[in-house]
Design an enzyme around this catalytic site. Structure first.
Site, mmCIF file in Angstrom:
data_model
loop_
_atom_site.group_PDB
_atom_site.id
_atom_site.type_symbol
_atom_site.label_atom_id
_atom_site.label_comp_id
_atom_site.label_asym_id
_atom_site.label_seq_id
_atom_site.Cartn_x
_atom_site.Cartn_y
_atom_site.Cartn_z
ATOM 1 N N TYR A 8 -53.452 -35.448 49.947
ATOM 2 C CA TYR A 8 -52.681 -35.483 48.694
ATOM 3 C C TYR A 8 -53.373 -36.361 47.665
ATOM 4 C CZ TYR A 8 -48.669 -35.757 45.569
ATOM 5 O OH TYR A 8 -47.838 -35.678 44.489
ATOM 6 N N PHE A 36 -56.803 -19.373 21.407
ATOM 7 C CA PHE A 36 -56.368 -18.402 22.411
ATOM 8 C C PHE A 36 -54.837 -18.493 22.514
ATOM 9 C CE2 PHE A 36 -55.302 -17.243 26.812
ATOM 10 C CZ PHE A 36 -55.682 -15.912 26.737
ATOM 11 N N ASP A 37 -54.190 -17.415 22.974
ATOM 12 C CA ASP A 37 -52.709 -17.342 22.975
ATOM 13 C C ASP A 37 -52.039 -18.541 23.638
ATOM 14 O OD1 ASP A 37 -53.994 -14.942 22.864
ATOM 15 O OD2 ASP A 37 -52.640 -13.897 24.219
ATOM 16 N N ASP A 60 -62.441 -25.817 23.714
ATOM 17 C CA ASP A 60 -61.760 -24.927 24.652
ATOM 18 C C ASP A 60 -62.884 -24.049 25.206
ATOM 19 O OD1 ASP A 60 -60.365 -23.061 26.041
ATOM 20 O OD2 ASP A 60 -59.210 -22.291 24.353
ATOM 21 N N ALA A 63 -63.668 -22.159 28.123
ATOM 22 C CA ALA A 63 -63.552 -21.304 29.309
ATOM 23 C C ALA A 63 -64.865 -20.578 29.594
ATOM 24 C CB ALA A 63 -62.418 -20.292 29.109
ATOM 25 N N LYS A 88 -62.946 -18.617 34.523
ATOM 26 C CA LYS A 88 -63.991 -17.820 33.863
ATOM 27 C C LYS A 88 -65.353 -18.361 34.302
ATOM 28 C CE LYS A 88 -60.289 -17.028 31.084
ATOM 29 N NZ LYS A 88 -58.968 -17.643 31.340
ATOM 30 N N HIS A 108 -45.683 -8.459 25.363
ATOM 31 C CA HIS A 108 -46.658 -7.497 25.909
ATOM 32 C C HIS A 108 -46.708 -7.492 27.432
ATOM 33 C CE1 HIS A 108 -48.633 -11.334 25.390
ATOM 34 N NE2 HIS A 108 -49.597 -10.970 26.214
#
Ligand code: F0G
Length: 461
Positions: free
Chosen positions: A73, A126-127, A217, A219, A260, A452
């Site tokens: 842990y 990004f969303d 960001d 990715a 990614k 969506h």
């Protein structure tokens, strides 16, 4: 020898059978899904191009590393292995794992918002990044160059910041009201388009001038670095690692969806250059949100696989083949006269459905209609990135019109062959030949947010 493609720098040692359905089966499967491929079972999909996120193939080194997972842990050996790799790649002082990109966002972004009325500015959020900016009580503003929306014409770095607009927004809103500038590399939402090193240096100068925190960001930062090497002369003799280090040196914080360019099925990273105060805040906040700071929602074995994947994603022969797959599919479509975001970016071919099906209005979702037809044709599952995804204005409840109506054919890493891409290209070309017969879609069921994912649609007769 002159080949039409870059052959893969790997061979295949394990296979996962996939099966083709008949057209009759697909007609009823699509109907059952409410004309929304998110509701299809993956078993009913032959080639799945929904996303490149967590869908790549791990190497035998990664599979072997799984066995070394330390599931403690606190203070897991696997954490220290991952931390060492992430520190080597970024040269940052502090590393905290998260379960995926949005986990990193939900921990870090609220730390940067201490009052109402703040803004984040990105080339394009990004969303999930936009959602976490808004959940933290701030607003998200996009600021990308105009060429990004001109899909037909070549520009080497369509992900670049519009520098004049960036300065204008900062001046207009007041520098004290800008919580951060977010460089999204590559710019996913408009085609996996890269950002040039030159542009990133200019953004850095602006951030320094106004005293604003700079976030990456990243990715797909390794894919971005490969484009920099290919398209910016000054970098052609630098290694991908050197280019990545130069990029990280510009920023204060690096958030990563490691699904990614970590070539892992799950995982995210929070990397902080040197701000001890911010690190302490994140380390406290991550406990109730993701987990103890030495696992952040990941198992020990996930961290082991990620530590290996992060290094593999920086290998040049891997990146050369990876980006060539995207280029190959894009060229096939362009040769057939199909409008795409050109040049292709890092992880997907984005088909311009405003041009593909101009007779379908934005609020009948042209890219969704084209994507569904591609599924019917060959069992290939694309994803819509346009007005269906964008949703409604929260105040007026009117459908928002997206500047681009895109069908994304997203290529998972090391997963499909060029023969699969031929099947995809043939299916899209066939649909293009019959594009006049495509019809728009209307709602059977529309969820109030993030529609969506779960909406049900029907074709307009
Ligand atoms: N940032 C970018 C640029 C992304 O593309 C994604 C995910 C995220 C953050 C969030 O990361 O999914 O690990 O929580 N993009 C995926 C896609 C989902 O299909 O483009 P996550």
């Amino acid at each position: 020898m002159d080949r039409k493609y870059v052959a893969p720098p790997y061979r295949i040692k394990m296979v996962e059978p996939i099966k083709m359905t008949t057209k009759e089966e697909r007609i009823s499967l699509l109907k059952e899904s409410g004309y929304n491929p998110f509701s299809l079972r993956s078993e009913d999909v032959y080639i799945d191009l929904l996303t490149d996120s967590g869908t790549g193939a791990m190497s035998h080194f990664q599979w072997a590393a799984l066995m070394m997972g330390d599931e403690a842990y606190a203070g897991s050996r696997s954490f220290y292995r991952l931390e060492k790799v992430a520190k080597e790649i970024t040269n940052y002082k502090y590393i905290i794992p998260a379960h995926q990109g949005r986990g990193a966002e939900q921990v870090v972004l609220p730390q940067l918002v201490d009052r109402d009325g703040l803004y984040f500015i990105s080339n394009m959020h990004f969303d999930t990044t936009r959602a976490h900016v808004e959940l933290a009580g701030a607003r998200a503003l996009d600021c990308v160059i105009d060429e990004c929306f001109d899909t037909e014409n070549y520009h080497p770095f369509k992900g670049n910041f519009h520098l004049e607009n960036l300065v204008r927004i900062i001046e207009e809103k007041g520098k004290e009201n800008i919580a951060g500038i977010i460089m999204t590399i590559t710019n996913n939402s408009a085609g996996g388009q890269p950002v040039s090193m030159e542009n990133m240096h200019e953004v850095k100068k602006i951030a320094v001038k106004y005293g604003i925190t700079l976030l990456i960001d990243g990715a797909r930062y390794a894919e971005n670095a490969y484009f920099v090497k290919q398209r910016e002369d000054r970098y052609k003799n630098k290694s991908i690692r050197e280019i990545a280090l130069e990029v990280f040196d510009l920023a204060d914080i690096f958030l990563m969806s490691a699904k990614k360019d970590g070539i892992s099925n799950i995982g995210g990273l929070i990397c902080i250059k040197e701000d001890t105060d911010l690190y302490n805040k994140c380390r406290t906040y991550i406990v109730p949100m993701e987990g103890f700071p030495t696992y952040g929602g990941l198992t020990g074995r996930d961290m082991e696989a990620l530590a290996v994947g992060l290094n593999e994603a920086l290998e040049e022969d891997y990146l050369e083949h990876r980006l060539d797959q995207v280029r190959y599919l894009g060229d096939k479509l362009r040769d057939a006269g199909i409008p795409i975001q050109y040049p292709t970016g890092g992880h997907a071919v984005f088909v311009d459905c405003k041009k593909f099906a101009p007779h379908i209005p934005f609020d009948q979702f042209p890219a969704q209609a084209v994507g569904n037809a591609v599924y019917l044709e060959a069992g290939v599952r694309p994803v819509e990135i346009g007005s269906f995804l964008l949703g409604r204005d929260p105040d007026t409840h009117k459908n928002l019109e997206s500047p681009l109506e895109l069908m994304r054919l997203t290529i998972p890493r090391r997963t499909y062959t060029y023969a699969h891409l031929d099947v995809v290209a043939d299916a899209v070309i066939e649909v293009y030949k019959n594009r006049d017969s495509l019809v728009g879609l209307e709602f059977d069921y529309e969820p109030p947010v993030l529609r969506h994912f779960t909406a049900r649609l029907r074709p307009i007769k």
